[in-house]
Scaffold this active site. Structure first.
Site, short mmCIF file in Angstrom:
data_model
loop_
_atom_site.label_atom_id
_atom_site.label_comp_id
_atom_site.label_asym_id
_atom_site.label_seq_id
_atom_site.Cartn_x
_atom_site.Cartn_y
_atom_site.Cartn_z
N ASP A 1 0.86 -1.18 0.00
CA ASP A 1 0.00 0.00 0.00
C ASP A 1 0.89 1.23 0.00
OD1 ASP A 1 -2.30 1.79 0.39
OD2 ASP A 1 -3.35 -0.03 1.00
N HIS B 1 -2.80 3.23 -4.84
CA HIS B 1 -2.30 2.84 -3.52
C HIS B 1 -0.87 2.31 -3.59
CE1 HIS B 1 -5.59 3.24 -0.62
NE2 HIS B 1 -6.44 2.90 -1.56
N GLU C 1 -9.95 2.46 -5.15
CA GLU C 1 -9.73 3.88 -4.88
C GLU C 1 -8.65 4.51 -5.76
OE1 GLU C 1 -10.98 4.32 -0.26
OE2 GLU C 1 -8.97 3.54 -0.57
N TYR D 1 -15.79 -4.76 8.38
CA TYR D 1 -14.56 -4.00 8.62
C TYR D 1 -14.23 -4.03 10.11
CZ TYR D 1 -13.31 -2.65 4.02
OH TYR D 1 -12.86 -2.71 2.74
C1 TNX Z 1 -10.60 1.71 2.32
S1 TNX Z 1 -11.22 -1.17 1.64
C2 TNX Z 1 -9.51 1.07 1.79
C3 TNX Z 1 -8.28 0.94 2.59
C4 TNX Z 1 -8.39 1.67 3.90
C5 TNX Z 1 -9.75 1.39 4.50
C6 TNX Z 1 -9.97 1.96 5.86
C7 TNX Z 1 -10.30 -0.75 0.52
C8 TNX Z 1 -10.32 -1.62 -0.63
N1 TNX Z 1 -9.56 0.37 0.61
O1 TNX Z 1 -7.17 1.39 1.83
O2 TNX Z 1 -7.38 1.24 4.73
O3 TNX Z 1 -10.74 1.92 3.65
O4 TNX Z 1 -11.13 1.43 6.45
#
Ligand code: TNX
Length: 767
Positions: free
Chosen positions: A192, A267, A333, A424
């Site tokens: 990440d 990421h 993301e 989560y």
């Molecule tokens: C979203 S879940 C993310 C993570 C973060 C998380 C925090 C996902 C695929 N991506 O990079 O750590 O939220 O809850």
């Protein structure tokens, strides 16, 4: 009747009592039949198995070492004598690849299964019936026949080791805990923005540079400054390929497959810090220290072919280490802005005839999938990989709710469910009071236990694409093994039952009883865990035009006490029995009492205001976000005011003004209007610039009766609720319009600087 039956089943043997209730296995087995007697494991006990079956021998080694660890007893091997534990892999119908049959009589134990997996699960069931720590004594097991097999094939636990690095020992402990509760997939989030954690021989800088950052562990994630060029990068770590091989074998012995996640195309600020040429800007950057992304590149360039060469080389080494069928490639993301401004990316879009940057991501994932398939593996990614078109054989991990999972299953793609609620495990389980700081949100033990991985939206045919579910543990706020344990215990046990046991065998009260031996085990082992959710839920239920509330708790059989005079409830307060009618403005406080003790660190609290607009309809000029609908359209006039428990009663609107009109349905005389708004800096929620109050008799011509300008700075980080109000000479009106003006963008210096700000409001009060 049921009680009598249980007593009848209780047997007393050498001062150990075994009853149906002692068979406290989690996840609950499919079938358990108790018999009289017990089997004693002592120095004469032998294990019988086919030594030429390597897999079996590997499982027996696990069994023997576990028995030795608890009792000091060295089990004999294949010495035929009267007291034996025999293991056999043979064809057994109806129990699948992971099922097992376990038969314990007073003279022998027989364990049969179709594969090593089933043998391992039988062993885990046995271990749950034994003491958790070393006793140096003979061991006793109840005579019982168990037949057992799982409901889902994907029973996953994820761990983010990028945001914080956890040593190989901690990883093994995590795997061991998973195995005890028959979880079988460890999703290892190795890459990440804030750290690259896997040694790749061909690209040593990924770990020599990308695994180390300036240590700001004592500053909250979102507030950390960025590194400066001469700062020492001392925080981090990575797993060598040798360590990974050992961990993979350790997991395999316990029937756990490790699915590695190599994030792309977003990421990956850590990879770019190591090799800047992988990004669109190609600019040098330092490893990220936390959540501050100002001027940081975090995407690979999708127009640059050498990026794909790099990724194929990385994946080749990854696949040599991990035998897993699935390789996780992230995909979540991705901020597409750098691609919009990159000549190479734009050329790729033109050359490939793609419509936009979403299709460019889809192109990226499809190209990677082709490579993964060429190596006889399968690609899995977060649900964003649906955008712009899913790669032909991809499996989708649905995290933004279940929508992505439903969509993928309808497209006949395999799916793993891991929706934020309740999967989560970085969210609170009872707090925030009494719990370590978490990222936010709340997923209680019961929320997890009540989860059903197959969404109603899927028909029989499409349900089969749901492989199972998984809990995710992101570690922005988690830095120690103790904290990791606390976040997964006992929620993982609830998930394990959801994924393993029969759907109709779920029983919350029974589960709570079976939790007790696990709690004892955690105590013996020194594991940190959450001991119970004592929160009281205060729920409004309107009845005959009256405001009525119910109180409830997750604790089976709990007594709830409450007050309505603002004081904290104690054991002498009113005991809740029936729904409470609220007819005047008041604050209700409620708590749980167990063994004459109030269990809550802070009682549940809800303020009710009875005013002239309660129950009246509200219309909005701009729609309320579907994520923050509170308890429906008329949340602003339901007499219940929002509290700091963000997701409860607030209406949220993103980047827009909140313009609400209330129809009082008849002319009323009023002298005051007010509205409560929230500021929660960490969650991108800000107070409005100002609020305008207008009234009208006919709903067409409005008169301004007041304007309240905000005097609290948007940089205040403490959560704050502010009442904006207008007081005026008596007006006779039917319509009221309240306009709260959003600051529109997150302010300078905020992690979301320039991005749309949230405006949260609750209760417009009219008097
Ligand atoms: C979203 S879940 C993310 C993570 C973060 C998380 C925090 C996902 C695929 N991506 O990079 O750590 O939220 O809850």
């Amino acid at each position: 009747m049921k009680k009598l039956f249980l007593i009848a089943l209780t047997l007393v043997i050498n001062n150990i009592v075994f009853s149906q209730e002692n068979i406290a296995i989690i996840p609950k087995p499919v079938s358990v039949v108790m018999h009289n007697g017990n089997f004693v494991i002592d120095a004469k006990t032998t294990v019988l198995f086919d030594v030429y079956n390597k897999e079996l021998a590997n499982a027996i080694q696990f069994f023997s070492s576990s028995i030795k660890e608890i009792s000091g007893i060295e089990l004999r091997k294949n010495l035929h004598q009267e007291k034996s534990i025999s293991f056999q892999i043979k064809q057994i119908p109806n129990i699948g690849n992971e099922g097992y049959q376990l038969k314990i009589t007073s003279t022998n134990i027989t364990i049969t299964a179709n594969s090593k997996a089933g043998i391992i699960y039988a062993i885990q069931s046995i271990l749950q019936l034994l003491p958790g720590v070393r006793t140096n004594a003979i061991l006793k097991l109840p005579c019982v026949v168990i037949e057992d097999y799982p409901r889902f094939e994907w029973r996953g636990m994820h761990l983010d080791v990028s945001r914080h690095f956890f040593s190989p020992e901690i990883i093994k402990e995590y795997i061991n805990l998973m195995a005890r509760y028959k979880m079988n997939i460890f999703h290892w989030h190795l890459v990440d923005d804030q750290g690259w954690r896997i040694e790749i021989k061909k690209y040593p800088k990924l770990t020599s540079v990308g695994a180390w950052r300036v240590d700001y562990t004592n500053i909250v994630w979102g507030n950390r400054p960025q590194a400066k060029p001469n700062d020492d990068a001392t925080y981090g770590g990575y797993y060598t390929q040798e360590q990974i091989k050992e961990i993979v074998a350790y997991a395999a012995q316990r029937n756990i497959t490790i699915v590695p996640e190599i994030e792309m195309p977003g990421h990956v600020a850590s990879a770019i810090a190591a090799y800047p040429e992988l990004s669109c800007s190609q600019k040098f950057q330092l490893p990220l220290t936390g959540g501050n992304y100002t001027n940081i590149s975090s995407n690979y360039c999708a127009g640059n072919d050498s990026v794909f060469v790099f990724l194929q080389n990385v994946l080749t080494e990854v696949m040599q280490l991990f035998p897993s069928k699935y390789i996780h490639v992230g995909g979540d993301e991705v901020d597409k802005t750098p691609w919009k401004n990159c000549i190479k990316c734009q050329n790729r879009i033109k050359k490939e005839g793609l419509k936009n940057e979403e299709e460019l991501q889809s192109y990226f994932m499809k190209r990677i999938e082709k490579f993964i398939i060429s190596k006889n593996r399968k690609m899995i990614g977060w649900d964003e990989i649906l955008e712009g078109g899913l790669a032909p054989e991809a499996t989708v991990m649905s995290w933004r709710g279940e929508t992505g999972g439903i969509e993928a299953a309808k497209q006949k793609h395999n799916v793993v469910m891991t929706p934020g609620a309740p999967c989560y495990f970085d969210h609170y389980q009872t707090g925030p009071e009494g719990e370590p700081l978490a990222i936010g949100g709340m997923n209680t033990l019961k929320n997890v236990y009540d989860y059903e991985p197959i969404p109603k939206e899927l028909n029989n045919e499409n349900q089969k694409y749901v492989l199972g579910a998984q809990a995710n543990l992101w570690t922005e706020f988690i830095t120690t093994a103790e904290h990791v344990e606390y976040m997964v215990l006992p929620r993982m046990l609830a998930l394990s039952e959801v994924l393993w046991s029969k759907k109709d065998a779920k029983d919350w009260i029974d589960f709570n009883k079976r939790l007790q031996p696990s709690f004892k085990y955690f105590d013996q082992k020194g594991f940190h865990y959450n001991k119970g959710n004592y929160n009281v839920t205060i729920k409004p239920v309107s009845k005959n035009n009256q405001l009525v509330v119910t109180l409830s708790s997750e604790i089976p059989g709990a007594t709830i006490v409450y007050t309505t005079n603002g004081t904290d409830p104690n054991i002498g307060s009113n005991i809740y029995t029936n729904p409470i009618t609220i007819s005047t403005s008041l604050t209700l406080k409620a708590a749980v009492v167990v063994n004459n003790k109030v269990m809550n660190i802070k009682p549940a609290e809800q303020k009710f205001v009875i005013h002239k607009a309660v129950g009246k309809n509200v219309t909005y000029q701009y729609p309320i976000s579907k994520y923050y609908t509170a308890d429906g359209n008329n949340s602003l006039t339901d007499g219940i005011t929002g509290t700091f428990a963000v997701n409860k009663y607030w209406h949220g609107i993103n980047g827009n003004d909140l313009i609400a009109t209330i129809d009082l349905t008849e002319i009323k005389s009023i002298t005051n209007i007010s509205i409560n708004c929230l500021q929660k800096y960490a969650d991108w929620i800000f107070l409005p610039r100002s609020v305008l109050f207008e009234v009208s008799e006919n709903g067409v011509n409005y008169t301004t009766v007041g304007k309240d300008v905000n005097n609290i700075s948007s940089s205040i980080k403490e959560p704050t609720i502010k009442t904006f109000s207008a007081t005026f000479h008596q007006e006779n009106v039917r319509y009221i319009r309240v306009s709260a003006y959003n600051i529109k963008e997150c302010p300078k210096g905020h992690p979301g600087e320039g991005k749309p700000a949230w405006l949260f409001a609750d209760e417009i009060m009219v008097n």
